[in-house]
Design an enzyme around this catalytic site. Structure first.
Site, PDB file in Angstrom:
ATOM      1  N   GLU A   1      -9.550  -1.732   5.447  1.00 29.53           N
ATOM      2  CA  GLU A   1     -10.156  -1.449   6.746  1.00 29.53           C
ATOM      3  C   GLU A   1     -11.406  -2.308   6.939  1.00 29.53           C
ATOM      4  O   GLU A   1     -11.921  -2.870   5.964  1.00 29.53           O
ATOM      5  CB  GLU A   1     -10.535   0.044   6.805  1.00 29.53           C
ATOM      6  CG  GLU A   1      -9.354   0.998   6.635  1.00 29.53           C
ATOM      7  CD  GLU A   1      -8.504   1.150   7.892  1.00 29.53           C
ATOM      8  OE1 GLU A   1      -8.378   0.180   8.665  1.00 29.53           O
ATOM      9  OE2 GLU A   1      -7.949   2.239   8.087  1.00 29.53           O
TER      10      GLU A   1
ATOM     11  N   HIS B   1      -7.151  -4.674  10.237  1.00 28.64           N
ATOM     12  CA  HIS B   1      -6.882  -4.395   8.810  1.00 28.64           C
ATOM     13  C   HIS B   1      -5.583  -5.067   8.361  1.00 28.64           C
ATOM     14  O   HIS B   1      -4.663  -5.261   9.140  1.00 28.64           O
ATOM     15  CB  HIS B   1      -6.886  -2.895   8.494  1.00 28.64           C
ATOM     16  CG  HIS B   1      -5.704  -2.103   8.963  1.00 28.64           C
ATOM     17  ND1 HIS B   1      -5.790  -0.769   9.318  1.00 28.64           N
ATOM     18  CD2 HIS B   1      -4.393  -2.414   9.114  1.00 28.64           C
ATOM     19  CE1 HIS B   1      -4.595  -0.327   9.664  1.00 28.64           C
ATOM     20  NE2 HIS B   1      -3.733  -1.296   9.560  1.00 28.64           N
TER      21      HIS B   1
ATOM     22  N   ASN C   1      -7.522  -2.837  14.388  1.00 31.09           N
ATOM     23  CA  ASN C   1      -8.897  -3.136  13.965  1.00 31.09           C
ATOM     24  C   ASN C   1      -8.955  -4.321  13.001  1.00 31.09           C
ATOM     25  O   ASN C   1      -9.978  -4.573  12.381  1.00 31.09           O
ATOM     26  CB  ASN C   1      -9.521  -1.895  13.310  1.00 31.09           C
ATOM     27  CG  ASN C   1      -8.737  -1.416  12.081  1.00 31.09           C
ATOM     28  OD1 ASN C   1      -7.839  -2.112  11.613  1.00 31.09           O
ATOM     29  ND2 ASN C   1      -9.089  -0.258  11.563  1.00 31.09           N
TER      30      ASN C   1
ATOM     31  N   ASP D   1       0.820  -1.215   0.000  1.00 28.08           N
ATOM     32  CA  ASP D   1       0.000   0.000   0.000  1.00 28.08           C
ATOM     33  C   ASP D   1       0.852   1.262   0.000  1.00 28.08           C
ATOM     34  O   ASP D   1       2.061   1.223   0.187  1.00 28.08           O
ATOM     35  CB  ASP D   1      -0.973  -0.005   1.196  1.00 28.08           C
ATOM     36  CG  ASP D   1      -0.292  -0.433   2.502  1.00 28.08           C
ATOM     37  OD1 ASP D   1       0.942  -0.463   2.561  1.00 28.08           O
ATOM     38  OD2 ASP D   1      -1.015  -0.747   3.455  1.00 28.08           O
TER      39      ASP D   1
HETATM   40  C1  F6R Z   1       1.553  -1.358   6.160  1.00 31.05           C
HETATM   41  C2  F6R Z   1       0.235  -1.926   6.286  1.00 31.05           C
HETATM   42  C3  F6R Z   1      -0.538  -1.916   7.567  1.00 31.05           C
HETATM   43  C4  F6R Z   1       0.296  -2.248   8.792  1.00 31.05           C
HETATM   44  C5  F6R Z   1      -0.540  -2.216  10.055  1.00 31.05           C
HETATM   45  C6  F6R Z   1       0.279  -2.484  11.290  1.00 31.05           C
HETATM   46  O1  F6R Z   1       2.053  -1.508   4.835  1.00 31.05           O
HETATM   47  O2  F6R Z   1      -0.243  -2.395   5.323  1.00 31.05           O
HETATM   48  O3  F6R Z   1      -1.590  -2.835   7.444  1.00 31.05           O
HETATM   49  O4  F6R Z   1       0.873  -3.512   8.621  1.00 31.05           O
HETATM   50  O5  F6R Z   1      -1.163  -0.984  10.168  1.00 31.05           O
HETATM   51  O6  F6R Z   1       1.198  -1.457  11.473  1.00 31.05           O
HETATM   52  P1  F6R Z   1       2.288  -1.540  12.621  1.00 31.05           P
HETATM   53  O7  F6R Z   1       3.236  -2.627  12.232  1.00 31.05           O
HETATM   54  O8  F6R Z   1       2.958  -0.193  12.579  1.00 31.05           O
HETATM   55  O9  F6R Z   1       1.574  -1.810  13.878  1.00 31.05           O
END
Ligand code: F6R
Length: 263
Positions: free
Chosen positions: A143, A138, A136, A67
């Protein structure tokens, strides 16, 4: 779904990195799916160490990131392209031309999403996809309420995700509210999926993913459909799971089996 519970974040990074090392050693031209955020950084450091000690080369590897924020360009310090360059690519021998991150400044974002899907297809598909998970549930920027069959597209971030990621932005810096993300359907097509989670704040998302219903309310629960998904977590992220001892038992048996088969 294979669930591996380890002592701490360091062990999680090492276990996850070993999967990538094995994959690249087996197929030097592997196609990797990569993630940003705090969780994968320790795994990237392990891969960098392997490269620096001449145990691994990324010269033929291709990568696709999950992403990118929409509305900022790749040279913006908060862009995921910049993150990947800084945290991984500039430290290894990967050819930058073989690293793809969705373009956050695409003139025609919808076309860019279709092109990204096509590029993944043209590469032969992703061999191993790395994932973190949001509180959450995701994965990527899919989301809650994202279609479980979704493809790469523009997504609106929830306030929770914006708040969680605010730590990466300066106080008065504007923070994007939109993203381009691979879809859940795109992620499910990877041949193997490796999800990492550490810390107590991920415990609810992990129990929903592993032992909850498959629902768009917890996008990562779609991984229950995947035939080769590994969930690697520390004790804190595992703390709400039922039958933790059984998962540990399965892992010990798997290790024995792999050893006896010389894998
Ligand atoms: C990042 C992504 C997000 C993160 C998620 C967890 O490319 O796709 O889904 O993996 O938000 O983020 P952290 O590791 O910072 O808790």
């Amino acid at each position: 779904m294979k669930v591996v519970i380890l002592e701490d974040a360091e062990a999680v990074a090492k276990y996850g990195a070993a999967i990538f090392v094995k994959q690249i050693q087996k197929k030097p031209s592997s196609v990797l799916g990569l993630a940003t955020g705090s969780t994968p950084v320790a795994l990237y450091n392990e891969l960098i160490k392997k490269y620096q000690s001449n145990q691994l080369s990324f010269s033929q590897v291709k990568s696709f990131n999950l992403d990118e924020y929409l509305g900022i360009s790749g040279d913006h310090p908060q862009s995921y392209r910049h993150f990947m360059n800084e945290k991984l690519f500039k430290h290894i021998d990967i050819n930058k031309k073989n690293t793809a991150v969705p373009s956050g400044d695409a003139k025609h974002p919808l076309d860019a999403c279709e092109e990204y899907e096509q590029m993944i297809k043209n590469s032969g598909g992703i061999d191993v996809q790395l994932l973190g998970i949001g509180r959450n549930g995701h994965i990527g920027f899919n989301e809650p309420s994202s279609s479980l069959g979704s493809r790469t597209r523009v997504k609106t971030l929830t306030q929770e995700t914006i708040d969680d990621n605010a730590r990466f932005f300066a106080e008065n810096e504007s923070q994007p509210h939109l993203s381009i993300t691979m879809g859940i359907g795109t992620i499910l097509e990877a041949k193997q999926v490796v999800l990492l989670a550490t810390g107590e704040n991920k415990a609810q998302a992990i129990v929903d993913t592993v032992q909850g219903y498959i629902t768009a309310q917890c996008p990562a629960s779609a991984l229950q459909f995947h035939a080769n998904a590994v969930i690697i977590i520390d004790e804190a992220a595992a703390s709400l799971l039922k039958n933790r001892e059984f998962f540990r038992h399965i892992e010990r048996e798997n290790q024995k089996l792999e050893k006896s088969l010389g894998l």
